[in-house]
Motif scaffolding. Structure first.
Motif, short mmCIF file in Angstrom:
data_model
loop_
_atom_site.label_atom_id
_atom_site.label_comp_id
_atom_site.label_asym_id
_atom_site.label_seq_id
_atom_site.Cartn_x
_atom_site.Cartn_y
_atom_site.Cartn_z
N VAL A 93 -8.22 3.01 0.98
CA VAL A 93 -8.18 2.09 2.12
C VAL A 93 -7.30 2.69 3.22
O VAL A 93 -6.48 3.58 2.97
CB VAL A 93 -7.68 0.68 1.72
CG1 VAL A 93 -8.61 0.05 0.70
CG2 VAL A 93 -6.26 0.70 1.22
N THR A 94 -7.50 2.20 4.42
CA THR A 94 -6.73 2.69 5.56
C THR A 94 -5.41 1.96 5.71
O THR A 94 -4.51 2.44 6.36
CB THR A 94 -7.54 2.56 6.87
OG1 THR A 94 -7.85 1.19 7.08
CG2 THR A 94 -8.80 3.39 6.81
N GLY A 95 -5.30 0.75 5.14
CA GLY A 95 -4.01 0.09 5.13
C GLY A 95 -3.97 -1.37 5.49
O GLY A 95 -3.17 -2.12 4.96
N ARG A 139 0.84 -1.20 0.00
CA ARG A 139 0.00 0.00 0.00
C ARG A 139 0.87 1.25 0.00
O ARG A 139 1.41 1.65 1.02
CB ARG A 139 -0.93 -0.03 1.21
CG ARG A 139 -2.22 -0.86 1.00
CD ARG A 139 -2.06 -2.33 1.17
NE ARG A 139 -3.16 -3.18 0.76
CZ ARG A 139 -4.19 -3.53 1.51
NH1 ARG A 139 -4.35 -3.06 2.71
NH2 ARG A 139 -5.10 -4.35 1.04
N MET A 140 1.00 1.86 -1.16
CA MET A 140 1.90 3.00 -1.33
C MET A 140 1.26 4.32 -0.92
O MET A 140 1.94 5.20 -0.40
CB MET A 140 2.41 3.03 -2.76
CG MET A 140 3.16 1.74 -3.10
SD MET A 140 3.85 1.70 -4.73
CE MET A 140 5.30 2.72 -4.48
N GLY A 174 -15.24 -11.38 -0.72
CA GLY A 174 -14.13 -10.88 -1.52
C GLY A 174 -14.06 -9.37 -1.55
O GLY A 174 -13.40 -8.77 -2.40
N ALA A 175 -14.71 -8.72 -0.58
CA ALA A 175 -14.76 -7.25 -0.53
C ALA A 175 -13.90 -6.73 0.62
O ALA A 175 -13.63 -7.43 1.58
CB ALA A 175 -16.20 -6.79 -0.32
N TYR A 176 -13.52 -5.46 0.49
CA TYR A 176 -12.97 -4.71 1.64
C TYR A 176 -14.17 -4.04 2.30
O TYR A 176 -15.06 -3.52 1.62
CB TYR A 176 -12.02 -3.62 1.20
CG TYR A 176 -10.72 -4.08 0.59
CD1 TYR A 176 -10.02 -5.15 1.09
CD2 TYR A 176 -10.17 -3.37 -0.47
CE1 TYR A 176 -8.81 -5.54 0.54
CE2 TYR A 176 -8.97 -3.76 -1.02
CZ TYR A 176 -8.29 -4.83 -0.53
OH TYR A 176 -7.10 -5.20 -1.07
N LEU A 177 -14.19 -4.03 3.60
CA LEU A 177 -15.24 -3.29 4.31
C LEU A 177 -14.98 -1.80 4.17
O LEU A 177 -13.83 -1.39 4.03
CB LEU A 177 -15.28 -3.71 5.78
CG LEU A 177 -15.67 -5.16 6.02
CD1 LEU A 177 -15.64 -5.48 7.51
CD2 LEU A 177 -17.05 -5.45 5.45
N PRO A 178 -16.02 -0.98 4.21
CA PRO A 178 -15.79 0.46 4.10
C PRO A 178 -14.96 0.94 5.28
O PRO A 178 -15.16 0.51 6.41
CB PRO A 178 -17.20 1.06 4.11
CG PRO A 178 -18.11 -0.01 4.59
CD PRO A 178 -17.42 -1.33 4.38
#
Length: 131
Positions: free
Chosen positions: A112-114, A25-26, A122-126
């Motif tokens: 994203v927060t990191g 994560r850049m 298969g999702a990222y949570l908000p």
């Protein structure tokens, strides 16, 4: 100005590993750019069922090969160096590594927060706070 080198991210809290992927994560939410940017490695032969219900993502392949299956249409598209795909409709998809590891540059909105990993869909949570 922010400067990030992937070599400085490897083996830090900004490198996140999941089954079938490694994400470096850049740029993150706390960097204040309005999107996050990652280098993601998909190993040869990996298969990921993904559905970014809460995020939009554009992905540019800079090396390797694989394919992406659009679950809504049933279409499979080959991915190789120089290919971009964009998930602008929260598309359910299957990403498959090919005969070589894929190196992908991903831009995600909202950022994203990191430390996000994929949930059972298969999702990222908000994101709710900065990491």
């Amino acid at each position: 100005m922010k400067l990030a080198r992937v070599q400085g991210i490897i083996c830090t809290e900004r490198e996140v590993n999941g089954p079938g992927w490694t994400s470096r994560r850049m740029l993150l939410k706390k960097d204040g750019m309005g999107f996050s940017m990652h280098e993601t490695i998909i190993p040869a032969g990996a298969e990921l069922n993904l559905w970014y219900k809460h995020h939009l993502e554009a992905v540019y392949c800079v090396s390797g090969n694989g394919s992406i299956l659009d679950k809504a249409t049933g279409e499979t598209h080959e991915i190789s160096d120089g290919t971009l795909y964009a998930l602008g409709k929260h598309d359910q998809h299957t990403l498959r590594g090919g005969t070589e590891d894929m190196r992908l540059i991903c831009s995600v909105n909202p950022p994203v927060t990191g430390r996000e990993v994929h949930d059972e869909d298969g999702a990222y949570l908000p994101g709710t706070r900065d990491a």
